[in-house]
Write an enzyme that holds these catalytic residues in place. Sequence first.
Site, PDB file in Angstrom:
ATOM      1  CD  GLU A   1      16.809 -25.810 -33.357  1.00  0.00           C
ATOM      2  OE1 GLU A   1      15.727 -26.409 -33.244  1.00  0.00           O
ATOM      3  OE2 GLU A   1      17.038 -24.693 -32.871  1.00  0.00           O
TER       4      GLU A   1
ATOM      5  NE  ARG B   1       8.197 -36.383 -31.082  1.00  0.00           N
ATOM      6  CZ  ARG B   1       9.311 -35.648 -30.931  1.00  0.00           C
ATOM      7  NH1 ARG B   1      10.174 -35.937 -29.996  1.00  0.00           N
ATOM      8  NH2 ARG B   1       9.555 -34.620 -31.709  1.00  0.00           N
TER       9      ARG B   1
ATOM     10  CE  LYS C   1      17.186 -31.184 -30.408  1.00  0.00           C
ATOM     11  NZ  LYS C   1      17.760 -30.924 -31.744  1.00  0.00           N
TER      12      LYS C   1
HETATM   13  P1  ATP Z   1      13.601 -31.983 -29.397  1.00  0.00           P
HETATM   14  O1  ATP Z   1      12.118 -31.967 -29.323  1.00  0.00           O
HETATM   15  O2  ATP Z   1      14.233 -32.992 -28.507  1.00  0.00           O
HETATM   16  O3  ATP Z   1      14.252 -30.652 -29.316  1.00  0.00           O
HETATM   17  P2  ATP Z   1      13.645 -31.876 -32.243  1.00  0.00           P
HETATM   18  O4  ATP Z   1      12.619 -32.635 -32.955  1.00  0.00           O
HETATM   19  O5  ATP Z   1      13.460 -30.420 -32.159  1.00  0.00           O
HETATM   20  O6  ATP Z   1      13.913 -32.560 -30.842  1.00  0.00           O
HETATM   21  P3  ATP Z   1      15.611 -31.844 -34.295  1.00  0.00           P
HETATM   22  O7  ATP Z   1      17.068 -31.674 -34.170  1.00  0.00           O
HETATM   23  O8  ATP Z   1      14.825 -30.801 -34.948  1.00  0.00           O
HETATM   24  O9  ATP Z   1      15.087 -32.108 -32.830  1.00  0.00           O
HETATM   25  O10 ATP Z   1      15.284 -33.255 -34.920  1.00  0.00           O
HETATM   26  C1  ATP Z   1      15.865 -33.705 -36.112  1.00  0.00           C
HETATM   27  C2  ATP Z   1      15.007 -34.768 -36.702  1.00  0.00           C
HETATM   28  O11 ATP Z   1      14.854 -35.842 -35.794  1.00  0.00           O
HETATM   29  C3  ATP Z   1      13.620 -34.262 -37.010  1.00  0.00           C
HETATM   30  O12 ATP Z   1      13.248 -34.725 -38.271  1.00  0.00           O
HETATM   31  C4  ATP Z   1      12.766 -34.831 -35.939  1.00  0.00           C
HETATM   32  O13 ATP Z   1      11.471 -35.048 -36.377  1.00  0.00           O
HETATM   33  C5  ATP Z   1      13.500 -36.132 -35.627  1.00  0.00           C
HETATM   34  N1  ATP Z   1      13.241 -36.542 -34.252  1.00  0.00           N
HETATM   35  C6  ATP Z   1      13.438 -35.840 -33.128  1.00  0.00           C
HETATM   36  N2  ATP Z   1      13.030 -36.513 -32.050  1.00  0.00           N
HETATM   37  C7  ATP Z   1      12.555 -37.699 -32.495  1.00  0.00           C
HETATM   38  C8  ATP Z   1      11.977 -38.854 -31.883  1.00  0.00           C
HETATM   39  N3  ATP Z   1      11.801 -38.924 -30.569  1.00  0.00           N
HETATM   40  N4  ATP Z   1      11.604 -39.879 -32.688  1.00  0.00           N
HETATM   41  C9  ATP Z   1      11.784 -39.831 -34.001  1.00  0.00           C
HETATM   42  N5  ATP Z   1      12.314 -38.784 -34.656  1.00  0.00           N
HETATM   43  C10 ATP Z   1      12.694 -37.722 -33.916  1.00  0.00           C
HETATM   44 MG    MG Z   2      12.946 -29.791 -34.544  1.00  0.00          MG
END
Ligand code: ATP
Ligand code: MG
Length: 731
Positions: free
Chosen positions: A60, A287, A297
């Site tokens: 995102e 994760r 984020k």
């Molecule tokens: P945040 O919780 O920090 O906002 P998010 O999961 O919403 O992170 P996205 O941009 O949606 O952020 O993530 C893109 C991809 O990266 C998704 O498939 C998500 O599952 C993966 N991802 C995000 N954080 C992690 C993590 N700590 N470990 C592994 N994969 C991750």
């Molecule tokens: Mg997400």
Amino acid sequence: MANLTTNHKPRTLNFLYLCISIKKIMSTEEKSLHFIEQIIEDSLASGFPQANLRFRFPPEPNGYLHIGHAKSICLNFGLGLKYNAPVNLRFDDTNPAKEEQEYVDAIKEDLLWLGFNWAEERYASDYFQQLYDWAILMIKKGKAYVDSQSSEDMAAQKGTPTQPGVDGPYRNRSVEENLTLFEGMKKGDFPEGSHVLRAKIDMASTNMLMRDPLMYRILHRHHHRTGDDWNIYPMYDYAHGESDYIEQISHSICTLEFVMHRELYNWFLDQIYDDTLVRPNQYEFARLNLNYTVMSKRKLLQLVQENIVNGWDDPRMPTISGLRRRGYTPASIRKFCDVIGVAKRENIIDVSLLEFCLREDLNKTAPRVMAVLDPVKVVITNYPEGKEEFLDAENNQEDESAGFRKVPFSKELYIEREDFLEVAPAKFFRLSLGNEVRLKNAYIIKGESVVKDANGNIIEIHVSYDTDSLSGSGSEASKRKVAGTLHWVSIKHALEAEVRLYDRLFIDEAPDSHKEKDFLDFMNANSLQIIKGFVEPSLSTVKSGDKFQFQRIGYFNVDKDSTASKLVFNKTVGLKDAWEEKGKKEENSINNSLKDINKYFKVATREERIAIRKAIGETLTGISNYSLLQNSFKKNINNNKSSLLFANLILKYSSLKISDFDKEDLTKLYLMSLRSESTFVRSRALLNLQYLGYDSDFVNSFKEEILKLKSNPTKSTTERETEFIDQILNK
Ligand code: ATP
Ligand code: MG
């Protein structure tokens, strides 16, 4: 959404794990398949065509990528490479309120830097029209409806995990009415919050996410790609699976918090699926959690917006851009992701493992140079005035092809202040008066005398050198064994440089895991220190991003702020893990205190007891690891007099405040302590209750227990204890 799907706290992988991982890094043997590879192998074996494999990475664009994303990137793109299958980069841009082009650009830059290339660049917003058309279809089939209640009313009808929800009053609107309203929503006829489109599934489902989830909400917002075309935006759960389907993604991989969403993912696919096409499947993995940092984020954005760090690429940030600026290499991050592996169980990875992978890589690739960061002047009294020599220095003993360079030598040098002591204690393998050391790539010198200023600070060290002892000359003198080898720079030739030394951004290993505390309470006030150092002149032509080992100090890289007239270096990582040493020390000292406390009950006199308590108190006061203290406290709330006394001493002496403790834990501890067999435990608890500043309600809640104590003769109540009891009761 909480990132844990169970109530268990994820374990931090300990040093043993680290050792196993390190072995794994070193070994060249084939790794076994991880569970997602196993799933893919199984479906290939049962006839799924390899040509239909397709993956995606779906960020995102609401922030910069961090090291957690790197795990997902390495997983998805790694599968792409392994199976020769395309991997799309799909921006999940369904929330115009938080998304920006800046983030899109940064994400692409980071991906390329990590060494991955995508098959196609896609956006969920590319599919807004298709998603809208499918929503219309679902309304027509009676599978979606417009709800016009307030969000509070909808929440109230949703029920709880143990209680089914109930149908709302708009659930059975006619198809015509739904279509008219939904079209009106799209055109912008209604204010935000007035209507939503919901999937019509089952308000009594055991899965709360299936209780008529939202598909669309009204947002009168400008979108970074579709501009003002839309007044409604699809929800993630609806958009995500359908986008996977549009792109014909075969394996849609996400993190564990989406396990419960899988049923919904499949339901949305059922509504549109055509069985001549590939049907995507969702798989979930754990994760990455890393200690001593935050990865949400939202929190990273807060650090940036509140200027707690200097932007998303601040070298202390866990962002890819921060790591890059700090001096991390793409190979070290990929190696790290490889070593931590892919599994279904949550755990917390020690940041020292990431640093280990980095050192491993830089050790092989970074040229060695000499820099002095805390200089003291050395004068070689028998070296001719005005003479200079250009000595050969090996660039990297780990890499034969790296060759040699010349370093200038002269009568006046800088060495590190900590490399000299007038009088050497045992095992001091550096320079001292009357003793010899080698100067790296140069001569053996011997400490002769010092010059001090009026305050007694050493301002010059006078040494003599052995003219026959030049490194590599092959002479007898050059082969002489001396205490140690020091790095140095020639004062006349050295370049001044700004050096930015970094430490962890947080002092706690899990800054955002404490209920009563904000993660910002754990900022490390000393995470950035800027000093002036001196580097050898071969560094006059460096470019931003160049990496070096400053011999005997650590790895450094050239910051983007560096210019020809002002060199700026970032400390990437030290040669050794200073934190591991500190962490282990604190853990050891707490364990030793626990042992000492047993003695407390055995010694004969009050004086001896006071001495033990004081020593333990001092140890506890000196511990800065919040989690370590919290965990020790919790662990010691049990029916054992040593444990109870220890927990009470943590309350009394540690740096934690009363508000840092759980009320429930405190209650448990005091009840157990007041009922303890030991007068020492009871007295300590009574004193704590009296003096630690609890509110009177809390103290009064133990009144009954205290009264019992007063009237209970079997407990061999001491005089002192009776005194404490009376003091509390009379307060
Ligand atoms: P945040 O919780 O920090 O906002 P998010 O999961 O919403 O992170 P996205 O941009 O949606 O952020 O993530 C893109 C991809 O990266 C998704 O498939 C998500 O599952 C993966 N991802 C995000 N954080 C992690 C993590 N700590 N470990 C592994 N994969 C991750
Ligand atoms: Mg997400």
